[in-house]
Write an enzyme that holds these catalytic residues in place. Structure first.
Site, PDB file in Angstrom:
ATOM      1  N   ASP A 359     119.939 -14.514 -27.737  1.00 46.34           N
ATOM      2  CA  ASP A 359     118.643 -14.937 -28.273  1.00 46.34           C
ATOM      3  C   ASP A 359     117.620 -15.204 -27.175  1.00 46.34           C
ATOM      4  O   ASP A 359     117.961 -15.530 -26.046  1.00 46.34           O
ATOM      5  CB  ASP A 359     118.814 -16.219 -29.110  1.00 46.34           C
ATOM      6  CG  ASP A 359     119.403 -17.364 -28.294  1.00 46.34           C
ATOM      7  OD1 ASP A 359     120.328 -17.101 -27.498  1.00 46.34           O
ATOM      8  OD2 ASP A 359     118.941 -18.504 -28.438  1.00 46.34           O
ATOM      9  N   GLU A 360     116.369 -15.059 -27.554  1.00 43.15           N
ATOM     10  CA  GLU A 360     115.219 -15.527 -26.775  1.00 43.15           C
ATOM     11  C   GLU A 360     115.301 -15.156 -25.294  1.00 43.15           C
ATOM     12  O   GLU A 360     115.070 -15.985 -24.429  1.00 43.15           O
ATOM     13  CB  GLU A 360     115.089 -17.052 -26.923  1.00 43.15           C
ATOM     14  CG  GLU A 360     114.825 -17.469 -28.353  1.00 43.15           C
ATOM     15  CD  GLU A 360     114.710 -18.981 -28.527  1.00 43.15           C
ATOM     16  OE1 GLU A 360     113.866 -19.398 -29.336  1.00 43.15           O
ATOM     17  OE2 GLU A 360     115.464 -19.734 -27.871  1.00 43.15           O
TER      18      GLU A 360
END
Ligand code: ACM
Ligand code: ZN
Length: 566
Positions: A359-360
């Site tokens: 993620d991210e």
């Protein structure tokens, strides 16, 4: 011990004369049948089973763990101690645990309570364990013939979960939580008939798992010199050193603890983003080892300012948010490092699944990194998203080669999904829908309503500080959530493995506050995960059951939020 056994048998032979007929026609209190999560089928019968000193548990040796657990639960009944409730004895007032093929569901159970006997049957010991959890909730104090006692109301319950995956995540990266709290978190998972503990172990702000090959990960990466005060972007540093990590021995202990409660632990080692702590420990992991860790100027601790003034380039992050200094996906050494980390993680955790985050991951550095750009060109990858996909694919291949499978947050869809990956859908349902359409298993965990770090009441001002920008996620929002997206056909819905709620901890630094954010939302999500879909009109009835359930919170001395009880 033998002596106690002998005495009890004598006691029992007297107690055989005890006549339980007087409990046959006792009407139990209606409230006592209020189980959470709501069972598939519950019949209320006349009569109660008295929890007196003649109670005996009868079970096979293979169910010793479950029998012990039941003894612990019956410990709430003050008159009963482990010495009184002897396993495998021939008793008259019997609680029988039995593996039985009459139960067809893997995690299902049948619980029958009569005035003279209780039977819990399961296809597996897991089902029996859940039957015991239900029995725990049925125990009630009642006056019979003028005498106040603990009883179990007569009933027949046939029950099995709706979803196979019923998870809770705890972020131990932002704040370190000690083993005692982790075990308590596991107790809560078991109480709610959930079965997965997703253990978020690495973050920009702290690395929490001992890796023998790379000791600096915990010598350096497990500690930060200060933490942002206030809501991001924060006002200043608290200048307090914070940190901690779990040794591999402690992790084994926690895995054993969870196993006894039929809970699988899925460890998360987040990559290639969220790696500030690893980079502080081993700067070569960054695209730019010679560049200082980008930090929010206002909130760098005094100790870190001094370190950096003296030439230290990479430090553990002291503020929240999505960071740009991520793993370099263009260098072989990064891949080797993470394969070595994953090898130790895989050896430690029996889980078939390893969560590798994904993620991210900001691409700022990759765009200007010669190594990353060369990798993109050499391998003919589709830009930085292609590089992210390449990185995850590489790690998947490695994890698969060890006989395990990966889970990733929904960003792993970007640039193409790794062939055997399971997707955890958090930015709404879109990622989950897409992955299910591609035939991949999906865990539904959208931030609305499954993030328990969001405010739980719309009156933010009267709540302790929580994450901003979204929310609230109220108990009702959680309760009303249906994890099966309507956009999917019934065949596609089969890829929805289950549901998970997450406790991120940027703003949650103490067990007390963690409990406040978890409860009662965790109780609501447990019914989403276990029972049939909840409708709006069910909510009031759920609150009535919750009002009784909170008695267990009280017994466990938990600091739950009171909004729905006021
Ligand atoms: C996430 O909330 N970054 C998965
Ligand atoms: Zn790079």
């Amino acid at each position: 011990m033998k002596r106690i056994l002998f005495l009890s048998i004598i006691l029992l032979s007297f107690s055989c004369a005890e006549n339980y007929d007087r409990y046959k026609d006792v009407t139990a209190s209606e409230k006592a049948y209020g189980i959470i999560p709501k069972p598939s089928n519950l019949t209320k019968n006349l009569g109660v089973f008295a929890l007196d000193e003649n109670v005996v548990i009868n079970s096979s040796a293979s169910l010793e763990n479950e029998a012990d657990y039941l003894v612990g639960i019956l410990g709430v009944v003050e008159e009963l101690s482990a010495d009184d409730i002897l396993n495998n004895s021939e008793g008259q007032h019997l609680i029988e645990l039995k593996i039985s093929d009459e139960v067809s569901e893997e995690e299902g159970y049948v619980l029958e309570v009569g005035y003279d006997k209780i039977t819990i049957k399961g296809k597996t010991s897991t089902g029996i364990f859940y039957g015991i959890e239900t029995l725990r909730q049925l125990i009630t104090k009642q006056t019979v013939d003028g005498e106040e006692m603990f009883v179990v109301p007569a009933t027949k319950i046939e029950d099995a979960p709706r979803f196979a995956y019923r998870g809770m995540m705890l972020d131990t990266g932002r704040y370190f939580y000690d083993v005692a709290f982790v075990k308590q978190f596991i107790d809560l998972i078991a109480l709610h008939k959930m079965n997965i503990f997703h253990w978020h172990l690495t973050e920009d702000q702290g690395w929490r798992i001992e890796i023998k090959k790379y000791p600096k990960l915990t010598e350096v990466g497990a500690w930060r010199n200060g933490t942002e005060i206030g809501q991001t972007p924060g006002t200043e540093s608290d200048n307090k050193k914070h940190g901690g990590f779990y040794t591999q021995e402690q992790i084994k202990e926690v895995i054993e603890y969870a196993k006894k409660k039929h809970i699988t632990i899925i460890p998360e080692i987040d990559m290639p983003g969220h790696n500030g702590a690893a980079i502080a420990s081993y700067p070569f992991l960054s695209c730019f080892p010679e560049e200082k860790t980008p930090m929010n100027e206002n909130i760098i601790s005094e100790a870190t300012k001094e370190l950096m003034a003296n030439g230290t380039k990479k430090v553990v992050q002291e503020s929240w948010g999505i960071k740009t200094d991520v793993l370099c996906a263009g260098k072989e050494s990064t891949y080797t490092f993470y394969e070595n980390v994953l090898s130790e993680v895989i050896d430690l955790f029996p889980s078939e699944y390893i969560h590798i985050g994904g993620d991210e991951c900001r691409k700022d550095n990759w765009k200007r990194c010669p190594n990353c750009q060369k990798k993109i060109a050499d391998d003919d990858l589709e830009g930085e998203n292609g590089l992210q996909s390449h990185f995850i694919n590489h790690m998947e291949k490695f994890v698969n080669s060890k006989g395990k499978r990966i889970i990733g947050w929904d960003e792993i869809l970007e640039g193409g999904l790794a062939p055997n990956a399971t997707v955890m859908s958090w930015r709404g349902l879109t990622g989950g829908i897409e992955a299910a359409k591609q035939g991949h298993p999906v865990i539904i965990s959208p931030r609305e309503p499954c993030y328990f770090d969001y405010y739980q009441d719309k009156n933010f001002a009267s709540e302790p500080l929580a994450i901003g920008g979204r929310g609230p996620n109220t108990v009702k929002d959680v309760y009303m959530f249906d994890p099966l997206p309507k956009e999917l056909s019934s065949n596609e819905q089969k890829h929805i493995w289950g549901v998970q709620a997450n406790l991120w901890t940027e703003y949650i630094s103490t067990p007390d506050y963690a409990e406040y954010m978890l409860l009662p939302r965790m109780t609501a999500i447990s019914e989403v995960a276990w029972s049939s879909p909840n409708a709006s009109e069910d909510y009031q009835e759920f609150l009535q059951r919750l009002d009784r359930f909170k008695g267990i919170y009280d017994k466990m001395e938990l600091n739950y939020a009171k909004h729905v009880f006021e």
